[in-house]
Every structure is written in structure tokens, then in C-alpha cells.
Motif scaffolding. Structure first.
Motif, PDB file in Angstrom:
ATOM      1  N   LEU A 231       0.833  -1.203   0.000  1.00 19.74           N
ATOM      2  CA  LEU A 231       0.000   0.000   0.000  1.00 19.74           C
ATOM      3  C   LEU A 231       0.870   1.257   0.000  1.00 19.74           C
ATOM      4  N   ALA A 232       1.958   1.225   0.777  1.00 24.65           N
ATOM      5  CA  ALA A 232       2.875   2.364   0.801  1.00 24.65           C
ATOM      6  C   ALA A 232       3.500   2.596  -0.565  1.00 24.65           C
ATOM      7  N   LEU A 233       3.866   1.510  -1.258  1.00 21.01           N
ATOM      8  CA  LEU A 233       4.421   1.646  -2.611  1.00 21.01           C
ATOM      9  C   LEU A 233       3.427   2.312  -3.549  1.00 21.01           C
ATOM     10  N   TRP A 234       2.172   1.885  -3.493  1.00 26.15           N
ATOM     11  CA  TRP A 234       1.146   2.489  -4.341  1.00 26.15           C
ATOM     12  C   TRP A 234       0.948   3.970  -4.001  1.00 26.15           C
ATOM     13  N   MET A 235       0.947   4.284  -2.710  1.00 29.91           N
ATOM     14  CA  MET A 235       0.748   5.677  -2.302  1.00 29.91           C
ATOM     15  C   MET A 235       1.910   6.556  -2.767  1.00 29.91           C
ATOM     16  N   VAL A 236       3.142   6.035  -2.645  1.00 29.24           N
ATOM     17  CA  VAL A 236       4.305   6.794  -3.112  1.00 29.24           C
ATOM     18  C   VAL A 236       4.206   7.035  -4.618  1.00 29.24           C
ATOM     19  N   GLY A 237       3.835   6.000  -5.370  1.00 24.32           N
ATOM     20  CA  GLY A 237       3.696   6.156  -6.819  1.00 24.32           C
ATOM     21  C   GLY A 237       2.634   7.173  -7.183  1.00 24.32           C
ATOM     22  N   LEU A 238       1.486   7.101  -6.519  1.00 29.01           N
ATOM     23  CA  LEU A 238       0.415   8.060  -6.791  1.00 29.01           C
ATOM     24  C   LEU A 238       0.827   9.475  -6.397  1.00 29.01           C
ATOM     25  N   HIS A 239       1.560   9.581  -5.295  1.00 27.43           N
ATOM     26  CA  HIS A 239       2.004  10.899  -4.846  1.00 27.43           C
ATOM     27  C   HIS A 239       2.985  11.510  -5.841  1.00 27.43           C
ATOM     28  N   ILE A 240       3.914  10.712  -6.341  1.00 27.37           N
ATOM     29  CA  ILE A 240       4.866  11.210  -7.345  1.00 27.37           C
ATOM     30  C   ILE A 240       4.126  11.644  -8.602  1.00 27.37           C
ATOM     31  N   ALA A 241       3.155  10.843  -9.030  1.00 27.64           N
ATOM     32  CA  ALA A 241       2.373  11.207 -10.216  1.00 27.64           C
ATOM     33  C   ALA A 241       1.624  12.516  -9.995  1.00 27.64           C
ATOM     34  N   TYR A 242       1.063  12.692  -8.798  1.00 30.09           N
ATOM     35  CA  TYR A 242       0.334  13.916  -8.482  1.00 30.09           C
ATOM     36  C   TYR A 242       1.264  15.128  -8.552  1.00 30.09           C
ATOM     37  N   ILE A 243       2.472  14.999  -7.968  1.00 30.14           N
ATOM     38  CA  ILE A 243       3.416  16.116  -7.976  1.00 30.14           C
ATOM     39  C   ILE A 243       3.833  16.473  -9.395  1.00 30.14           C
TER      40      ILE A 243
END
Length: 515
Positions: A139-151
């Protein structure tokens, strides 16, 4: 503090990235994975401990209360950050419960007992720890990926400042590169609207020329420096943005008549829709620093102009409680009475407006103001109004023990700055560091530094010559100087030695300044 937070955030995310990479390597990186987990837990604990103190520049960890009730697109970044922190924290804590931490620490530090962490698998009561840990790690990996995409999609401009540990450079910053004595270009803004706010004040909407919109993207609380053709030589004056700057919308300033004021009276009487007026881009340090903090806004008369823009920004982007204490002579003098009433109706749970009218309530004094602000000691405080009101407000805040670092003042003047007559005495010897070279000149008693620089033929940056645009700022490194007027530099800049060359008179026999 913003730079400190950016560096803390960068180090935090780098450590989290290495932590997750070590996790992906499998058993081969188990030892590194555990030690990175220790570091991550320490950083997370430090951030949690800092949260209750609300240090300036550090946003809140959790999304605003309104985001819990009604999430918005603007709050997606906060939700992703919050979810990532929770996921990484849980994965780290669970991971620490799956290994024999005593053996790990003893292997690296022989002097430490193997029993330092007590019994192994101290979270064994949760059942199959490996599956639970794997779930939160993924879940943390997915959140990091989504956060990078958002930025990358929506906050790409903030990436480089974060990497450098700086806040984005504001439009009021001093220009870089070679200094020029000539004033910078003053683009012509078109008057698209004129509204009579009160019998003695008007608001003007000003539209920048095509291609200048980005340059004129101001911050709430900043001001425009206008070049007003009210005399043989145009006069430069500052007027605060009286509305939250929004992309694609004209900038709004509000001008109030001043007894004997050549510039303000000329603008109210002569500037009409369709006219153009030259202006410098927004500048000034009186801006909203924390959107998550409670705010106490203290204003009088036309001092409401920057406070209204700050108030609108805090209501739109923030989450804290806000109190505005606004002093005027009578009801007719209240600028933006309708807008303030509308905001109160729209945000009844967050916004409190206290109107003080001299003809109704008597002359405002320190005890009365203390009574109004005594429940707001923890708020960020913004003051804007005539000098007597500013001093009164400062005394009231001191009486209720508001720390000086949480008090922000906008210098306000309704009169022309006085020019000191020449005084007898010996000249000051001034050494100027400019473009990698040092120059020495004399400044006569009663003469400002900029005039002496001009006489010496030195090409230093200057523009308004009125102490309002900060283009001519330089720093005193040896000696001291006093400014006749200062409507551009913050208290912190002044404490650091910055002065406005067009207003600075040397106080010492020897003075050194640098650009």
C-alpha cells in the motif's frame, strides 16, 4: 522555516525511497532494510513531536477538517501524503516486530546486549504478521507512486525549490544579474473596472498586458507600485492588492483619499475605466505564511486592503479559525462592508468579524483591544493601519503575551515621507561592494546613499526612489544607517542589515554596504 521544512521533507522522502527499495530487494537487503526502518521511525516520531508546536512553515500532518467532510481536488495532495505516511509507519512498525531487533543491533554494535529489545516477535498477537506487513508495504508503494504522479502532474513547479531547500522566489525579489541604474520596465495595466467603495475610496481592477500575466501573479498581502502621472515627474506609490489574486482575473487595488495626498486624490478623481497606468509587479513580504494556522487580523481604515486578500486566501485554502478586528470612524467609512458580511454568512463556523466604530464605541484604546484579542494568543497576527493604530495593536498583543515572531506588520503611511534638511557635520566614508568590485565615496550629512551613488556614477539598481519597491535594497555590513521611510522591507530584513539606498542616511563615520 519554509526552507527547513523543504529540506526535512526531502530527506524524509529520500529515506523512505531507499527503505522501499531495500524492501523490494528481498532477503538480500534485509539488514539494510531494518536499519533504514529505524531511521524512518525516528524521522516520523520527530515530525509527530513537532506537529503540536505548529512551527512556521511546517504544514499540518492531517488534511483539514473540511477535507474529511467534503474532499476537494486541491486537497488530493494532502490526502496522498497523509495516506503514505500512515502506510509507511504501519509497515515500519510491523516490520520491526517481525525481526529479532536485538540481534540486528548487537551485530552492528557489539557493546549492546542482544536482549535490548526484549522478546522477539512482540507483535505476534496480530496473527500472520508477514501478510499484514506485506499488505501495508505494498500500500505504501502504491501511495508513493500516486504521490509522485500527483506532484509531476499538478505541482511540478515546486520540485526544484524543494530539492534546493528553498521556497519559490516571489515576484518581489531583487533582480539577478548585472545591476542597472535605470528603472526596470513599468508595464501599462489597463483599468477594467472602477467601483466606489465608500464616499472617499475607490477600487480599481487592473489588467496586465498580454504576456505579462505570469509576472503579475501576486500573493495575498502584496502590493503594486504605481507610477502615477500626477505631477511634472511621475510619482511612485504602493497600493495593496485588495482581493485574492486569481489566475485569469484582473488585480484589484483600493485607494482612499488622504488629506493633502496628491497621488491618492489624483487616482480617485482622474483614473477611469479604459485608462492605463504603469506599475511594477506585485511585491512585499506581508503575506500569508501558514494556511493551517488560526489568524488574528487587525486593521483600520484602508489597512483592510491587504488583510481582505489574506482573509480570502485563508478561508479558501486554509482550515483555521479567523478573527478580524476592523476599526473605522463610522459605518459609512467601512470599506468592503458587503464583502465581509457575505464571507461571514458563508463561513459562520470559521470567521468572526468585530467592527469597532469610533462614533458608536468611542476611541479605540489598548484595554478595549485586549478584550477583543485575548482569546487569540496562539494565532498568527497581521496588523495593517495608520501608525497610531499599529502601535496600539502591538501593545495589545504584547499585553496578552503574543510572541513577536507571530506578529506581522504592514507599514502604512497616508502622508508623504519627510525629507530631512541638510545638517552640519562631517561626511561618512562609504565602501560599496558592487559586481565583484569595491568603490569608495563620501556621503554628506543629510544625503541618502542612492544620491551619493548617482553622483559617483555607480550603476546600482533603483526604481521608485520613494522607499516602496525594494529594487534598491542593499545590506549594511559595517556601520549603521537610518531610513527616512520604509514601506518595502520586513522587520526581519531590517534586523539582518538590509536598507533601501534611496532612503538610507549613514549614521556612522565608516559604512560598508554590499549589493
Amino acid at each position: 522555516m519554509v526552507a527547513a521544512f523543504n529540506r526535512f521533507r526531502l530527506f524524509h522522502w529520500l529515506l523512505a525511497a531507499f527503505f522501499l527499495l531495500a524492501y523490494l530487494t528481498g532477503d538480500g537487503g534485509e539488514l539494510l532494510h531494518v536499519w533504514l526502518g529505524y531511521g524512518l521511525i525516528v524521522l516520523l516520531a520527530l515530525r509527530v513531536l513537532l506537529a503540536p508546536t505548529k512551527p512556521r512553515g511546517f504544514p499540518s500532518l492531517a488534511p483539514a477538517r473540511r477535507e474529511w467532510r467534503k474532499p476537494t481536488w486541491a486537497g488530493v495532495g494532502k490526502w496522498l501524503t497523509f495516506s503514505t505516511l500512515v502506510s509507511v509507519t504501519l509497515a515500519s512498525v510491523l516490520g520491526l516486530g517481525m525481526v529479532d531487533n536485538g540481534e540486528v543491533v548487537a551485530a552492528a554494535l557489539p557493546s549492546v546486549s542482544i536482549d535490548v529489545f526484549g522478546t522477539r516477535n512482540w507483535l505476534g498477537g496480530l496473527g500472520d504478521l508477514e501478510n499484514v506487513h506485506e499488505f501495508f508495504a505494498n500500500l505504501a508503494l502504491w501511495m508513493v507512486g500516486l504521490h509522485i504522479a500527483y506532484i509531476l502532474l499538478f505541482r511540478s513547479k515546486s520540485v526544484m525549490p524543494m530539492l534546493r531547500g528553498l521556497s519559490p522566489q516571489g515576484p518581489g525579489s531583487a533582480p539577478k544579474g548585472r545591476n542597472h541604474r535605470q528603472a526596470p520596465a513599468w508595464p501599462a495595466l489597463q483599468v477594467s473596472s472602477k467601483v466606489q467603495e465608500t464616499p472617499d475610496s475607490c477600487s480599481f481592477e487592473l489588467t496586465p498586458p498580454a504576456g505579462e500575466a505570469a509576472r503579475f501573479a501576486g500573493k495575498p498581502g502584496q502590493f503594486l507600485t504605481l507610477q502615477v502621472p500626477c505631477a511634472e515627474q511621475p510619482m511612485a506609490r504602493c497600493y495593496s492588492l485588495s482581493r485574492l489574486p486569481q489566475p485569469g482575473q484582473p488585480l484589484r487595488i483600493t485607494v482612499k483619499r488622504v488629506a493633502g495626498g496628491r497621488v491618492s486624490n489624483w487616482l480617485v478623481d482622474n483614473l477611469q475605466v479604459g485608462d492605463s497606468i504603469q506599475a511594477m509587479p506585485p511585491a512585499g513580504a506581508f503575506t500569508l505564511e501558514r494556511t493551517d494556522a488560526d489568524l488574528l487580523l487587525l486593521g483600520a481604515g484602508s489597512g483592510i486592503t491587504p488583510l481582505l486578500a489574506i482573509l480570502q486566501a485563508a478561508l479558501l485554502h486554509g482550515e483555521g479559525q479567523i478573527c478580524l478586528v476592523y476599526a473605522n470612524r463610522d459605518e459609512v467609512s467601512v470599506i468592503f462592508a458587503g464583502e465581509l458580511a457575505t464571507l461571514q454568512q458563508r463561513y459562520p463556523q470559521r470567521l468572526q468579524v468585530v467592527h469597532w466604530l469610533d462614533r458608536r464605541d468611542g476611541q479605540l484604546n489598548v484595554p478595549a483591544l485586549v478584550q477583543a484579542v485575548q482569546d487569540w494568543q496562539q494565532a498568527e497576527c497581521y496588523i495593517c493601519g495608520p501608525q497610531p493604530f499599529s502601535e496600539l495593536a502591538g501593545q495589545a498583543l504584547a499585553d496578552v503575551a503574543v510572541p513577536e515572531q507571530r506578529i506581522h506588520r504592514e507599514r502604512y503611511s497616508g502622508v508623504e515621507p519627510a525629507v530631512a534638511p541638510p545638517s552640519p557635520g562631517r561626511p561618512s566614508r562609504v565602501q560599496v561592494a558592487l559586481n565583484g568590485q569595491r568603490h569608495t565615496l563620501d556621503v554628506q550629512p543629510g544625503e541618502v546613499l542612492q544620491d551619493a551613488l548617482d553622483k559617483a556614477g555607480l550603476e546600482t539598481p533603483s526604481a521608485c526612489r520613494s522607499g516602496v519597491c525594494a529594487v534598491c535594497k542593499c545590506r549594511v555590513t559595517v556601520g549603521s544607517a537610518t531610513m527616512r521611510s520604509n514601506q518595502a522591507l520586513s522587520d526581519r530584513q531590517v534586523a539582518q542589515g538590509w536598507v533601501l539606498a534611496c532612503q538610507a542616511e549613514p549614521d556612522s563615520a565608516q559604512l560598508q554596504v554590499e549589493y
